[in-house]
Write an enzyme that holds these catalytic residues in place. Sequence first.
Site, PDB file in Angstrom:
ATOM      1  N   TRP A 368       0.841  -1.210   0.000  1.00  0.00           N
ATOM      2  CA  TRP A 368       0.000   0.000   0.000  1.00  0.00           C
ATOM      3  C   TRP A 368       0.872   1.256   0.000  1.00  0.00           C
ATOM      4  CZ3 TRP A 368      -1.533   3.191   4.592  1.00  0.00           C
ATOM      5  CH2 TRP A 368      -0.656   3.014   5.675  1.00  0.00           C
ATOM      6  N   ASP A 369       2.140   1.085   0.274  1.00  0.00           N
ATOM      7  CA  ASP A 369       3.092   2.196   0.284  1.00  0.00           C
ATOM      8  C   ASP A 369       2.996   3.010  -1.009  1.00  0.00           C
ATOM      9  OD1 ASP A 369       3.819   0.131   2.020  1.00  0.00           O
ATOM     10  OD2 ASP A 369       5.939   0.618   1.969  1.00  0.00           O
ATOM     11  N   GLU A 499       0.908  -2.054  13.037  1.00  0.00           N
ATOM     12  CA  GLU A 499       1.008  -3.519  13.089  1.00  0.00           C
ATOM     13  C   GLU A 499       1.385  -4.027  14.485  1.00  0.00           C
ATOM     14  OE1 GLU A 499       3.771  -4.292   9.914  1.00  0.00           O
ATOM     15  OE2 GLU A 499       2.194  -4.342   8.396  1.00  0.00           O
ATOM     16  N   LYS A 605       3.382   1.485  16.261  1.00  0.00           N
ATOM     17  CA  LYS A 605       4.491   1.355  15.300  1.00  0.00           C
ATOM     18  C   LYS A 605       4.499   2.524  14.318  1.00  0.00           C
ATOM     19  CE  LYS A 605       6.224  -1.829  11.761  1.00  0.00           C
ATOM     20  NZ  LYS A 605       5.904  -2.946  10.861  1.00  0.00           N
ATOM     21  N   GLN A 606       3.327   2.891  13.837  1.00  0.00           N
ATOM     22  CA  GLN A 606       3.274   3.937  12.817  1.00  0.00           C
ATOM     23  C   GLN A 606       1.928   4.621  12.851  1.00  0.00           C
ATOM     24  OE1 GLN A 606       3.362   0.373  10.125  1.00  0.00           O
ATOM     25  NE2 GLN A 606       2.872   1.932   8.592  1.00  0.00           N
TER      26      GLN A 606
HETATM   27  C1  BGC Z   1       4.862  -1.365   7.567  1.00  0.00           C
HETATM   28  C2  BGC Z   1       3.821  -1.435   6.472  1.00  0.00           C
HETATM   29  C3  BGC Z   1       4.521  -1.300   5.128  1.00  0.00           C
HETATM   30  C4  BGC Z   1       5.655  -2.312   4.983  1.00  0.00           C
HETATM   31  C5  BGC Z   1       6.454  -2.111   3.722  1.00  0.00           C
HETATM   32  C6  BGC Z   1       5.917  -2.435   7.343  1.00  0.00           C
HETATM   33  O1  BGC Z   1       6.899  -2.355   8.316  1.00  0.00           O
HETATM   34  O2  BGC Z   1       4.268  -1.563   8.826  1.00  0.00           O
HETATM   35  O3  BGC Z   1       2.873  -0.404   6.618  1.00  0.00           O
HETATM   36  O4  BGC Z   1       3.595  -1.475   4.109  1.00  0.00           O
HETATM   37  O5  BGC Z   1       6.528  -2.205   6.080  1.00  0.00           O
HETATM   38  O6  BGC Z   1       7.057  -0.852   3.709  1.00  0.00           O
END
Ligand code: BGC
Length: 747
Positions: A368-369, A499, A605-606
Amino acid sequence: MKNYLKYDQWKIWEDRFHAEYNEVTESIMSLGNGKFGIRGNFEEKFTGHTLQGSYVAGVWFPDKTRVGWWKNGYPDYFAKVINSVNWIGVDVEVDGAVVNLAEAHILEFHREINLETGTLMRYCTLELAGGKQIRIHTQRFCSISNDRIGQVDFEVQALNFSGKLALVSYLDGDVRNKDSNHDERFWLETGKKTAGDSAALQVRTKPNPFGVPQFDVAVAMQNQVSLLRSSADGSTVHPARITPAEILKEKYTGLKYEKEVAPGEGLSLRKTVCILNSNDYTTGELLAAAQKQVEEAAQNHHLLHEHRNAWKKAWENCDIVIEGDVSAQIGIRFNIFHLLQTYNGTDSRLNIGPKGFTGEKYGGVTYWDTEAYCIPFYLASSDFSVARNLLVYRYNHLPKAIENAKKLGFKDGAALYPMVTMNGEECHNEWEITFEEIHRNGAIAYAIYDYINYTGDEAYLAEYGLEVLIGIARFWAQRVNWSADKQKYVMLGVTGPNEYENNVNNNWYTNYIAVWTLKYTLEAFGKVNNLSAILEKTGFRQEEETARWKDIIEKMYFPADAARNVFLQQDGFLDKELIPVDQLAERPINQKWSWDRILRSCFIKQADVLQGLYFFEDDFDEDTHRRNFDFYEPMTVHESSLSPCVHSILACKLGKTEKAYEMYLRTSRLDLDDYNNDTEDGLHITSMAGTWLSVIKGFAGIRIKNTELEIHPHLPAQWKSLTFRMGTKSGLKEIYIDHEGHRVREI
Ligand code: BGC
């Protein structure tokens, strides 16, 4: 945090060899051109710490998923980004002994990447056994003016001895992946040719039981060798006729050039390569095509010049100039450089891998990035067709997304796009992500809106976009259920962008983007002139389906805390012990704590709720932004590279410029300073687009509303001025911002 690299406005270098950080340096000094790329590996033999990586876009291997407890719906395979033919290889032999950089005594060393010209340069002086000293000088590039071509210039000079000096210029397909199970190899040899100074090798990926086509890669090389003489007046190069000896091994072809040299003399090799693959050619024509193209390229004395000019042109419109802050300046250029190297938008079958051409981690290229972070960068800095190609990529995968949803029990054309993919099939095999991290579907819908809002290209909806929106909207409509208790629709068992919480109920962000998709899809119905054809093609039951969508829009549940007046990341969030990150003794928690401890903690985490506020900012007032930012930011550990940029943008909006600057440095220098201690695996390519966002949407305060540009800058105190260009519907604009105000100039 590592601080061993030096930099100026355009270059990054190390002026002594840091063997312990070599893999980090290799990542940082990766080169690519959208079609292939290579880590900053050494040309000559090196048995120290290294991650060998040469990658070809669109070439991968489906590796069997290995999990102990199989869950229905798991993908059968995991897509591996595979290390392909090593095309830079040049062994140096002194009196018959191969020089190994890891064993030589290094007297002098300098390795440098030039972001302005897209070249990697290195020189070093080595002392070998018996006190023989040699000097090596190399330069290489992956041409962006001809994206099939790469070139290495390699010089070696005997400094204090007479003897036999040899260069072995080779192509090696006998390579492995660091992440391969049981040291498995993925390549078979399918062809080889040698003639004079040229040689070519063709390899094919091993057969697989998943119906994924095998890929062929052909690499042809053309060598030009000269004799090097140096005297007090400098070095001179003389044509030399050295007939090479052929070295042929399984999956390997080499040409050895040997010469007796006196002190000050040496050999100079120009190695031009052409790299082609079976996505563009039939396997039968590959080898000959590569040989023909390399011959032409080797005769083109302007190859480097053309490459440098292409970079010059790219920088003209993509550069961001920050006056007064070299560290921030090199940070943003480093990010833009790698984004441009990874994807050039000419091929809608390709996408942007989180590691690009800089490492093998993450399997698969599309997350999804791309939609959530990268599209805005390409919209502003390239022709609109580039972003459009990224959207068309998903359109082409729609049948697979429908099939993917069907496997999980959804029906009637509901589409669930994969969390990770190469060809449209899901490649991620952790249940909490594969099955639950469904918010990705929303980002794909959002990108369609983003693109149309930016470009005004509403025709995209009729041609491709609406079908994708219908598939995604149908998924959301089936994924929610009615809660008799709450008298609301709810969404159970999901993982949000954060996550560090899995299997939660009612992730606010996911619920929000689901409802937004339903609304936007209904709006889109009114914007196409071929609605009945699309409804027929998708088998859309207009009355029934739209009635359900409207009901969900009206009655969706969004968790919130009335006392604090904030949205809740998920139903159970307030049951957690709420502790600010600054009280954490150990970080990063993903390397220090057990997984269950992370899941039970409040640490984020984000950006999650904040990701929603960032996407849908106009739906909320400033106080709502502030309350949620003040609540979530102190608990966010930013252990995803995608996080600090979103916080930086929101902090700017809230006038917290210092916080925004701290977050900006973290995102822009994430890899340069190795913040998360993982740059050795490769760079965080997709989060580099986030860095760009934090300058453009954050400090410059740029918004495009219905194709029109708006500017509300918040320049950090450290910066004197900020200048950049961006393409808009009404043409290319140059924007200059300083502490007095801003100017927009039409280009
Ligand atoms: C992130 C995801 C991301 C993926 C690839 C993961 O660590 O939590 O949001 O899509 O890395 O960059």
